[in-house]
Design an enzyme around this catalytic site. Structure first.
Site, short mmCIF file in Angstrom:
data_model
loop_
_atom_site.label_atom_id
_atom_site.label_comp_id
_atom_site.label_asym_id
_atom_site.label_seq_id
_atom_site.Cartn_x
_atom_site.Cartn_y
_atom_site.Cartn_z
N SER A 1 0.85 -1.19 0.00
CA SER A 1 0.00 0.00 0.00
C SER A 1 0.89 1.23 0.00
O SER A 1 1.98 1.22 0.58
CB SER A 1 -0.90 0.02 1.24
N TYR B 1 -1.20 -0.37 10.34
CA TYR B 1 -1.43 -0.84 8.98
C TYR B 1 -0.29 -0.38 8.07
O TYR B 1 0.26 -1.18 7.29
CB TYR B 1 -2.77 -0.32 8.47
#
Length: 262
Positions: free
Chosen positions: A140, A153
């Site tokens: 990501s 995350y």
């Protein structure tokens, strides 16, 4: 390895994983789908078998559970037909670090990093021995940007990027291709599961567009593919600056700026 290798995809019941399954099936690859939701995988598999004629196996597994993860590892080690791993399974959790329960973020770390690492470790030796194959790790852009405020995350996705780059350096000479894919906000169920209404966000990419762009990068053998980034020169510049620092890390003494009192 077969001429058209089978592809094992984790997180294959929805979103990015399900779309990878669709795209690889239409390229003629047999599939092994891995996720917790068997019913959704069965429905997708039935349609893809009918429409494309490929063979599709299903493994129902929660990759945070040691025994279930081990079964997928064994399949990757032993099934010589599997030549591509799509390490897509991942999750997030809402709230700030201070608001997140320790057990919740520990599960995120287990899924986003430990499971991904173990699956790559299970298949990499076999691919290297064969001199062929690919590992696709879904990271990501959050892993590049602590400013986005998704601390745990983002940390897991920074791990995915670093691991992918390191594996690429190690495995490329053996003929194995490793790709890190770095999406930005993409319309998948991960948002709802983390307690966020995706319809309140702007700049959200549709999942089909994301995977199609990632596969362009795959076909080009890019080590890092960032589908939303308009100017690849920015990534190249970041890499160049990072690499320019490397000689300075090998120093016997602290830099002058740390040897002078403030």
């Amino acid at each position: 390895m077969t001429a058209i290798p089978s592809v094992l995809i984790t997180g294959a019941s929805s979103g990015i994983g399900a779309t990878y399954a669709e795209r690889f099936a239409r390229r003629g690859h047999d599939l092994v789908l891995v996720a917790r939701d068997r019913a959704r995988m069965e429905a997708s598999a039935a349609r893809l078998r009918r429409e494309t004629g490929v063979a599709i196996d299903i493994i129902q597994a929660d990759l945070t559970q040691v025994g279930e993860l081990a079964a997928v590892e064994a399949r990757l080690r032993d099934d010589m037909r599997i030549g591509i791993l799509v390490n897509n399974a991942g999750a997030s959790v809402g709230g700030s670090f201070l608001e997140q329960a320790t057990d919740d973020v520990a599960r995120i770390v287990a899924l986003n990093t430990t499971a991904l690492l173990r699956l790559a470790s299970a298949i990499a030796p076999r691919l290297a021995q064969a001199g062929d194959g690919a590992i696709i790790n879904i990271g990501s852009v959050v892993g590049l940007a602590p400013e986005f405020g998704m601390t745990v995350y983002g940390a897991t996705k920074a791990f995915v990027l670093f691991l992918s780059q390191g594996l690429s350096l190690e495995l490329a000479p053996t003929g194995v291709y490793v790709q890190a894919v770095l999406p930005a906000a993409t319309r998948t169920e991960i948002w709802e599961r983390a307690g966020t209404d995706i319809n309140t966000l702007s700049g959200v990419m549709e999942v089909g567009e994301l995977v199609d762009a990632a596969l362009v990068g795959f076909d080009r053998r890019e080590p890092v593919t960032i589908p939303p980034l308009p100017d690849v020169g920015q990534w190249d510049a970041l890499q160049a600056v990072r690499q320019a620092m490397l000689p300075n890390f090998r120093q016997e003494h602290a830099a002058e700026r740390y040897r002078t009192a403030a």
